[in-house]
Design an enzyme around this catalytic site. Structure first.
Site, PDB file in Angstrom:
ATOM      1  N   GLU A 183       0.809  -1.268  -0.131  1.00  0.00           N
ATOM      2  CA  GLU A 183       0.065   0.071  -0.055  1.00  0.00           C
ATOM      3  C   GLU A 183       0.817   1.354   0.070  1.00  0.00           C
ATOM      4  OE1 GLU A 183      -2.840  -0.473   3.118  1.00  0.00           O
ATOM      5  OE2 GLU A 183      -4.114  -1.905   2.066  1.00  0.00           O
TER       6      GLU A 183
ATOM      7  N   GLU B 190      -5.771  -8.304  -0.005  1.00  0.00           N
ATOM      8  CA  GLU B 190      -6.593  -7.819   1.267  1.00  0.00           C
ATOM      9  C   GLU B 190      -8.029  -7.748   0.882  1.00  0.00           C
ATOM     10  OE1 GLU B 190      -5.037  -4.756   3.729  1.00  0.00           O
ATOM     11  OE2 GLU B 190      -3.074  -5.615   3.604  1.00  0.00           O
TER      12      GLU B 190
HETATM   13  O1  IFM Z   1      -4.924  -3.304   8.785  1.00  0.00           O
HETATM   14  C1  IFM Z   1      -4.627  -2.632   7.556  1.00  0.00           C
HETATM   15  C2  IFM Z   1      -3.307  -3.364   6.804  1.00  0.00           C
HETATM   16  O2  IFM Z   1      -2.244  -2.929   7.502  1.00  0.00           O
HETATM   17  C3  IFM Z   1      -3.068  -2.524   5.474  1.00  0.00           C
HETATM   18  N1  IFM Z   1      -4.527  -2.495   4.892  1.00  0.00           N
HETATM   19  C4  IFM Z   1      -5.585  -2.176   5.431  1.00  0.00           C
HETATM   20  C5  IFM Z   1      -5.906  -2.850   6.741  1.00  0.00           C
HETATM   21  C6  IFM Z   1      -7.145  -2.353   7.375  1.00  0.00           C
HETATM   22  O3  IFM Z   1      -7.129  -1.219   7.619  1.00  0.00           O
END
Ligand code: IFM
Length: 441
Positions: free
Chosen positions: A165, A350
């Site tokens: 990210e 994710e």
């Molecule tokens: O917890 C985070 C993760 O570290 C990175 N992506 C989003 C998740 C939820 O906010």
């Protein structure tokens, strides 16, 4: 209800975590990172909580891998902390390498494919002191770290992502001040927006020279919706889309940055940034897509660039206050394949939701998460039918964990963690997923 048989053969179902959020940074000779100091500064993190103990995964990793296995998952997306492997950002901590070595062997022993992420936000404090991602030299130190950890694990991991990210690493952390290092400075932002991709490029180059296969990056995407159909709100939404969803992927696949973002960041970019674009634009083996929600934006006249404001939408929300919008996942999978990566393998690295889960009579009922998960799986299945080459889906997260600025309050896990006793309790969503993923054999 969908099952694994609704997806192509070989599709990888997994769950994801990240080092600082679960391991416990107080253990195993891990060095301090910028999240420790950010969290100790009043007002940054709910109750000033930090990752020093977290889920104590450092000691309980076998139990956690058993939970992945018992859910019939095929893969585990984990990260290897830079501050654990190189406590001062430069010299290797053998204990840190040994921990990850055991962890990867533990995955393989359980038939789980290790999907490793190199940077999920533990900038060693010694490098943060030198400017962190605003300092070009950090990118070279990151390539050194990537090489050191890969020399130890590279023969056994299925895939490596360089960065998790970049938008959070750069914009959320240097422009909005929400994550470490908590800056609100446009010049620092411009530098971080570029350097994080340069770090990706340098690491990719280093690992390719070592012969390491299956290298990618994990980008996050946020569906941009204009608050109204006025041209001004449309332009505001386009700008948000460019900052969040286009800057990084266009840097990599087109070797340039969106013009409407350069309008604001251009004067603050590092000198001769264009010379780095060939390195940044090296081919990937796969792309990771993180997706959670959408945001509505309107033009904010009279405010400095980027002159936009958030407008609340009307969809049901998660515990984070994020709207639930599975169509956005389908949108990005199709759009990324069509506009950027073609047939390159894409993994949903994710997707998940936070919910105020409680244990009652030894059980956690989280029907709402089950519905969230299966509607997003359905969106993924539809994207595959519509032509996107999606090869896997990782739920965020295996465990309730340290949700950064939200401390331990927001629960994303398939497994509930009691942060007093550290007891793990699989939730009803975990059991539903395990049933869906059961094999016939
Ligand atoms: O917890 C985070 C993760 O570290 C990175 N992506 C989003 C998740 C939820 O906010």
């Amino acid at each position: 209800m969908l099952t694994r048989f609704d997806f192509p053969v070989g599709f990888v179902f997994g769950a994801a975590t990240a080092a600082y959020q679960i391991e416990g940074s107080a253990f195993g000779g891990c060095g301090p990172c910028h999240w420790d100091s950010f969290a100790s500064t009043p007002g940054n993190v709910v109750r000033a909580e930090d990752g020093s103990r977290a889920c104590d995964h450092y000691h309980r990793w076998e139990e956690d891998l058993d939970l992945l296995k018992a859910a019939n998952l095929d893969g585990y997306r984990f990260s290897t902390s830079w501050a654990r492997v190189m406590p001062d950002g430069v010299n290797v901590n053998p204990e840190g390498l040994d921990f990850y070595d055991r962890l990867v062997d533990g995955m393989l022993a359980r038939g789980l494919k290790p999907f490793q992420t190199l940077y999920h936000w533990e900038m060693p404090s010694a490098l943060a002191d030198l400017g962190g991602w605003t300092n070009r030299d950090t990118c070279h130190r990151f390539a050194d770290f990537s090489e050191a950890i890969t020399r130890r694990l590279g023969d056994r991991v299925s895939a490596i992502a360089t960065i998790n990210e970049p938008w959070c690493v750069a914009w959320l952390s240097h422009f909005m001040g929400v994550h470490a290092p908590g800056l609100r400075d446009i010049r620092a932002t411009a530098r971080a927006m570029h350097h994080i991709l340069l770090a990706h490029g340098l690491a990719l180059e280093r690992l390719r020279c070592m012969g390491q296969p299956n290298l990618g990056i994990v980008l996050n995407f946020d569906h941009a919706t204009p608050a109204t159909d006025s041209p001004e709100d449309q332009a505001a939404s386009d700008l948000w889309d460019a900052i969040f969803n286009r800057w990084f992927i266009e840097g990599i696949t087109r070797r340039t940055y969106p013009a409407n973002v350069l309008k604001g960041l251009g004067p603050h970019m590092p000198e001769n940034w264009q010379d780095d674009m060939a390195l940044i634009g090296q081919p990937l083996d796969w792309l990771g897509v993180n997706y959670y929600t959408r945001h509505l934006h309107a033009h904010a006249p009279g405010t400095p660039w980027p002159s936009l404001r958030d407008v609340p939408g009307e969809l049901p929300r998660t515990q984070m206050g994020w709207e639930i919008y599975p169509e956005g996942l389908h949108h990005f999978l199709i759009r990324l394949a069509r506009d950027h990566v073609g047939d390159l393998p894409i993994y949903v690295t994710e997707n998940g939701m936070a919910n105020a889960d409680v244990v009652e009579d030894g059980q956690v009922n989280d029907d709402v998460r089950e519905s969230f998960l299966f509607t997003h799986l359905a969106a993924t299945k539809q994207a595959i039918a519509d032509g996107a080459n999606v090869r896997g889906f990782f739920y965020w997260s295996l465990l309730d964990n340290y949700e950064w600025a939200e401390g331990y309050e927001k629960r994303f896990g398939l497994v509930h963690v009691d942060f007093d006793t550290l007891a793990r309790t699989p939730k009803s969503s975990y059991h539903a997923l395990a049933r869906a993923l059961a094999r016939n054999d």
